[in-house]
Design an enzyme around this catalytic site. Structure first.
Site, mmCIF file in Angstrom:
data_model
loop_
_atom_site.group_PDB
_atom_site.id
_atom_site.type_symbol
_atom_site.label_atom_id
_atom_site.label_comp_id
_atom_site.label_asym_id
_atom_site.label_seq_id
_atom_site.Cartn_x
_atom_site.Cartn_y
_atom_site.Cartn_z
ATOM 1 N N GLY A 29 0.824 -1.220 0.000
ATOM 2 C CA GLY A 29 0.000 0.000 0.000
ATOM 3 C C GLY A 29 0.848 1.255 0.000
ATOM 4 O O GLY A 29 2.087 1.189 0.093
ATOM 5 N N THR A 31 1.161 3.687 2.234
ATOM 6 C CA THR A 31 1.880 3.976 3.489
ATOM 7 C C THR A 31 3.097 3.056 3.595
ATOM 8 O O THR A 31 4.197 3.498 3.935
ATOM 9 C CB THR A 31 0.945 3.784 4.711
ATOM 10 O OG1 THR A 31 -0.304 4.404 4.432
ATOM 11 C CG2 THR A 31 1.545 4.375 5.964
ATOM 12 N N GLY A 82 0.290 -1.121 6.505
ATOM 13 C CA GLY A 82 -0.751 -0.110 6.678
ATOM 14 C C GLY A 82 -2.087 -0.758 6.977
ATOM 15 O O GLY A 82 -2.177 -1.970 7.215
ATOM 16 N N THR A 83 -3.121 0.061 6.947
ATOM 17 C CA THR A 83 -4.465 -0.462 7.215
ATOM 18 C C THR A 83 -5.512 0.437 6.556
ATOM 19 O O THR A 83 -5.217 1.576 6.201
ATOM 20 C CB THR A 83 -4.721 -0.560 8.730
ATOM 21 O OG1 THR A 83 -5.936 -1.277 8.952
ATOM 22 C CG2 THR A 83 -4.842 0.812 9.394
ATOM 23 N N LYS A 94 -8.375 -4.652 6.513
ATOM 24 C CA LYS A 94 -7.303 -4.515 5.539
ATOM 25 C C LYS A 94 -7.711 -5.197 4.234
ATOM 26 O O LYS A 94 -8.638 -5.980 4.215
ATOM 27 C CB LYS A 94 -6.017 -5.166 6.076
ATOM 28 C CG LYS A 94 -5.404 -4.396 7.221
ATOM 29 C CD LYS A 94 -4.071 -4.986 7.689
ATOM 30 C CE LYS A 94 -3.131 -5.399 6.629
ATOM 31 N NZ LYS A 94 -2.816 -4.336 5.630
ATOM 32 N N GLY A 96 -7.612 -3.285 1.107
ATOM 33 C CA GLY A 96 -7.936 -2.291 0.076
ATOM 34 C C GLY A 96 -7.071 -2.480 -1.168
ATOM 35 O O GLY A 96 -7.491 -2.185 -2.286
ATOM 36 N N GLU A 103 -0.898 -10.837 3.409
ATOM 37 C CA GLU A 103 -0.704 -9.947 4.567
ATOM 38 C C GLU A 103 -1.065 -10.680 5.861
ATOM 39 O O GLU A 103 -0.356 -10.572 6.866
ATOM 40 C CB GLU A 103 -1.574 -8.696 4.427
ATOM 41 C CG GLU A 103 -1.109 -7.770 3.308
ATOM 42 C CD GLU A 103 -2.026 -6.581 3.063
ATOM 43 O OE1 GLU A 103 -1.590 -5.656 2.380
ATOM 44 O OE2 GLU A 103 -3.169 -6.581 3.542
ATOM 45 N N LYS A 121 -7.387 6.818 9.503
ATOM 46 C CA LYS A 121 -7.693 5.378 9.527
ATOM 47 C C LYS A 121 -8.245 4.933 10.890
ATOM 48 O O LYS A 121 -8.729 3.811 11.029
ATOM 49 C CB LYS A 121 -6.432 4.559 9.207
ATOM 50 C CG LYS A 121 -5.727 4.938 7.915
ATOM 51 C CD LYS A 121 -6.573 4.599 6.709
ATOM 52 C CE LYS A 121 -5.920 4.912 5.383
ATOM 53 N NZ LYS A 121 -4.803 4.097 5.014
HETATM 54 C C1 5RP Z 1 -3.478 -3.633 1.132
HETATM 55 C C2 5RP Z 1 -3.773 -3.090 2.477
HETATM 56 C C3 5RP Z 1 -3.249 -1.738 2.803
HETATM 57 O O1 5RP Z 1 -2.469 -1.815 3.942
HETATM 58 C C4 5RP Z 1 -4.396 -0.791 3.033
HETATM 59 O O2 5RP Z 1 -5.244 -0.815 1.898
HETATM 60 C C5 5RP Z 1 -3.916 0.638 3.295
HETATM 61 O O3 5RP Z 1 -3.367 1.185 2.146
HETATM 62 P P1 5RP Z 1 -2.754 2.641 2.103
HETATM 63 O O4 5RP Z 1 -1.532 2.631 2.944
HETATM 64 O O5 5RP Z 1 -2.448 2.854 0.618
HETATM 65 O O6 5RP Z 1 -3.793 3.615 2.586
HETATM 66 O O7 5RP Z 1 -4.399 -3.705 3.303
HETATM 67 O O8 5RP Z 1 -4.123 -4.854 0.896
#
Ligand code: 5RP
Length: 219
Positions: A29, A31, A82-83, A94, A96, A103, A121
Site C-alpha cells: 500500500g 503507506t 498499513g491499514t 485490511k 484495500g 498480509e 484510519k
Molecule cells: C493492502 C492493504 C493496505 O495496507 C491498506 O489498503 C492501506 O493502504 P494505504 O496505505 O495505501 O492507505 O491492506 O491490501
C-alpha cells in the site's frame, strides 16, 4: 501536512523498531511504500524481507532489498503494514490493495505486527470501509449469498481485480462491526472464502498513528 506527508511520517516512524540481523515482513500500500523507502536506507543492517505482494516485491527489489520466500524462513521478527481502518483494540480492516491473504499470513508469522497509518484510519467502530473478502472464483455467487445471510451487509464484486493468488474480491458494504473476532470466524468458515480482511484474532501489537501533532503510539 498532506495525506501523503502523514503517510510518510508513519512509514518512517517504523524504522526505529527494526533490529539488526533480522528478517522483516513487509505489507502493501501507499503507506508501506514509504516504509520500504525508509527500509532501503538501512538495508545492509537486515538480512532481508518477506513481501506480501508482487507490487511490494517489485519495489523492494528495485531498491536492492533482498527478498526471502516465507517457506525458507524460520522466524519473522516484525511485520510492518498499513491499514484501511483500525480501532482502539488495534483490530483492523485490511485488503484495500487486495493483498489481504499474504498480509494475514505474514502478520500471523511475525512476532510483532506494527501498523502504520495516518489518523484518518482510526475509527471507533469498524465497517465504514467495505470489508474485503478473497474468494475462489467458482464460488463467488454462493459466497455472496452466504455473506448477505450471515452478515446482513451488501457484498459487491470488485471489478477488474484478480489477486496475486488468482482469486477475486468481494467487498462487504454497510457493516457495523461490533464483535470483530466473531465476525472474522463466521466469514472464515464459509466454504470458498480464502481470507477475510478482518484482522481481529491477530490484531496489531503497536500502531504508529501520524497526525499534525506527530506520531501517537498505541499498544
Ligand atoms: C493492502 C492493504 C493496505 O495496507 C491498506 O489498503 C492501506 O493502504 P494505504 O496505505 O495505501 O492507505 O491492506 O491490501
Amino acid at each position: 501536512m498532506t495525506k501523503d506527508e502523514l503517510k510518510k511520517a508513519a512509514g518512517w516512524a517504523a524504522l526505529k523498531y527494526i533490529k539488526s540481523d533480522t528478517i522483516i515482513g513487509v505489507g502493501t500500500g501507499s503507506t508501506t511504500d514509504h516504509f520500504i523507502e525508509a527500509l532501503a536506507t538501512i538495508k545492509n543492517k537486515i538480512y532481508g524481507v518477506v513481501s506480501s505482494s508482487e507490487v511490494s516485491t517489485a519495489k523492494l527489489k528495485n531498491l536492492g532489498i533482498f527478498i526471502f520466500d516465507l517457506n525458507d524462513v524460520n522466524s519473522l521478527d516484525i511485520y510492518v503494514d498499513g491499514t484501511d481502518e483500525i480501532n482502539i483494540n488495534l483490530q483492523m480492516i485490511k485488503g484495500g490493495g487486495a493483498a489481504l491473504t499474504r498480509e494475514k499470513v505474514l502478520a500471523s508469522a511475525a512476532s510483532k505486527f506494527i501498523c502504520i497509518a495516518d489518523q484518518s484510519k482510526k475509527v471507533e467502530i469498524l465497517g465504514n470501509y467495505p470489508l474485503p473478502v478473497e474468494v475462489i472464483p467458482m464460488a463467488y455467487n454462493f459466497v455472496a449469498r452466504k455473506l448477505v445471510q450471515l452478515t446482513h451487509g451488501l457484498p459487491k464484486y470488485r471489478k477488474g481485480v484478480v489477486t496475486d493468488n488468482g482469486n477475486i474480491i468481494l467487498d462487504i458494504h454497510n457493516l457495523k462491526i461490533i464483535d470483530a473476532i466473531a465476525l472474522e470466524k463466521i466469514i472464515n468458515n464459509i466454504p470458498g472464502v480464502v481470507t477475510v480482511g478482518l484482522f481481529a484474532r491477530r490484531p496489531a501489537d503497536i500502531a504508529l498513528i501520524s497526525s499534525e501533532e506527530g506520531i501517537t503510539i498505541l499498544s
